[in-house]
Motif scaffolding. Structure first.
Motif, mmCIF file in Angstrom:
data_model
loop_
_atom_site.group_PDB
_atom_site.id
_atom_site.type_symbol
_atom_site.label_atom_id
_atom_site.label_comp_id
_atom_site.label_asym_id
_atom_site.label_seq_id
_atom_site.Cartn_x
_atom_site.Cartn_y
_atom_site.Cartn_z
ATOM 1 N N ASN A 94 2.977 5.728 -1.922
ATOM 2 C CA ASN A 94 3.787 4.552 -1.589
ATOM 3 C C ASN A 94 4.532 3.949 -2.767
ATOM 4 O O ASN A 94 5.474 3.183 -2.560
ATOM 5 C CB ASN A 94 2.909 3.474 -0.946
ATOM 6 N N ARG A 135 10.391 6.443 2.701
ATOM 7 C CA ARG A 135 9.790 5.128 2.411
ATOM 8 C C ARG A 135 10.815 4.017 2.559
ATOM 9 O O ARG A 135 10.511 2.949 3.087
ATOM 10 C CB ARG A 135 9.234 5.089 0.981
ATOM 11 N N ASN A 160 11.446 3.716 6.469
ATOM 12 C CA ASN A 160 10.326 3.424 7.363
ATOM 13 C C ASN A 160 9.236 2.532 6.785
ATOM 14 O O ASN A 160 8.273 2.211 7.475
ATOM 15 C CB ASN A 160 9.679 4.742 7.814
ATOM 16 N N GLY A 161 9.339 2.182 5.519
ATOM 17 C CA GLY A 161 8.290 1.389 4.891
ATOM 18 C C GLY A 161 7.185 2.269 4.348
ATOM 19 O O GLY A 161 7.287 3.500 4.358
ATOM 20 N N PRO A 162 6.108 1.656 3.874
ATOM 21 C CA PRO A 162 5.035 2.425 3.234
ATOM 22 C C PRO A 162 4.304 3.342 4.218
ATOM 23 O O PRO A 162 4.237 3.068 5.413
ATOM 24 C CB PRO A 162 4.099 1.354 2.685
ATOM 25 N N PHE A 163 3.742 4.408 3.661
ATOM 26 C CA PHE A 163 2.930 5.317 4.456
ATOM 27 C C PHE A 163 1.626 4.620 4.811
ATOM 28 O O PHE A 163 1.032 3.938 3.986
ATOM 29 C CB PHE A 163 2.621 6.586 3.643
ATOM 30 N N LYS A 164 1.181 4.786 6.034
ATOM 31 C CA LYS A 164 -0.085 4.190 6.475
ATOM 32 C C LYS A 164 -1.234 5.172 6.296
ATOM 33 O O LYS A 164 -2.380 4.779 6.191
ATOM 34 C CB LYS A 164 0.027 3.746 7.926
ATOM 35 N N SER A 165 -0.918 6.464 6.274
ATOM 36 C CA SER A 165 -1.912 7.503 6.015
ATOM 37 C C SER A 165 -1.205 8.682 5.363
ATOM 38 O O SER A 165 0.019 8.817 5.469
ATOM 39 C CB SER A 165 -2.609 7.950 7.306
ATOM 40 N N ASP A 173 0.945 10.806 7.589
ATOM 41 C CA ASP A 173 2.317 10.385 7.904
ATOM 42 C C ASP A 173 3.343 11.221 7.146
ATOM 43 O O ASP A 173 4.514 11.260 7.523
ATOM 44 C CB ASP A 173 2.533 8.911 7.551
ATOM 45 N N LEU A 202 -2.869 6.461 -1.324
ATOM 46 C CA LEU A 202 -2.063 5.355 -0.800
ATOM 47 C C LEU A 202 -2.343 4.088 -1.581
ATOM 48 O O LEU A 202 -1.710 3.071 -1.364
ATOM 49 C CB LEU A 202 -2.371 5.124 0.684
ATOM 50 N N ASP A 214 -9.823 6.751 0.020
ATOM 51 C CA ASP A 214 -9.168 5.717 0.825
ATOM 52 C C ASP A 214 -9.655 5.760 2.261
ATOM 53 O O ASP A 214 -9.874 4.737 2.883
ATOM 54 C CB ASP A 214 -7.638 5.905 0.819
ATOM 55 N N ALA A 255 -11.735 2.595 4.046
ATOM 56 C CA ALA A 255 -11.200 1.872 5.193
ATOM 57 C C ALA A 255 -12.302 1.552 6.203
ATOM 58 O O ALA A 255 -12.229 0.558 6.911
ATOM 59 C CB ALA A 255 -10.100 2.694 5.866
#
Length: 117
Positions: A25, A50, A53-58, A61, A82, A90, A94
């Motif tokens: 990210n 990026r 679409n914005g930051p990667f969530k996983s 992605d 991430l 990570d 979570a």
């Protein structure tokens, strides 16, 4: 003796670089290229994804980025993160966020009131 010391220092420096995971990210195009399997075109595709679409969530992605498939993502997942640790760490972290450790008292911070229970 000096040659031996130089060899040891080079090895330690190289092994330290190989262990560091690259943050998917926040990494620059150049930093992304240090990951085996990511060249200039793929690094640019990640940066462009990026921005759009914005930051990667996983890490998975990454399969949505042109040029990456399930096999390539699986091969490089241990070299990507991430956040501040590896992707595998990570995923485990979570699951534990917000769960206090049993038997471990909450830290005391001078000047800060303890939360009410």
């Amino acid at each position: 003796m000096k040659k031996w010391l130089l060899v040891v220092m080079v090895f330690l420096a190289w092994s330290g670089m190989a262990v560091a995971a690259v943050n998917l990210n926040t990494a620059s195009k150049e930093e992304l290229q240090t990951v085996n399997g990511i060249g200039p075109a793929k690094a640019q595709a990640i940066v462009d994804y990026r921005k759009k679409n914005g930051p990667f969530k996983s890490i998975d992605d990454l399969k949505n980025v042109q040029g990456f498939g399930a096999k390539s993502v699986a091969n490089m997942s241990s070299d990507l993160t991430l956040g501040g640790s590896s992707a595998k760490a990570d995923a485990g972290a979570a699951k534990t966020v917000g769960k206090p450790f049993k038997g471990v008292p909450e830290p005391v911070v001078p000047g800060v009131a303890a939360p009410k229970k």
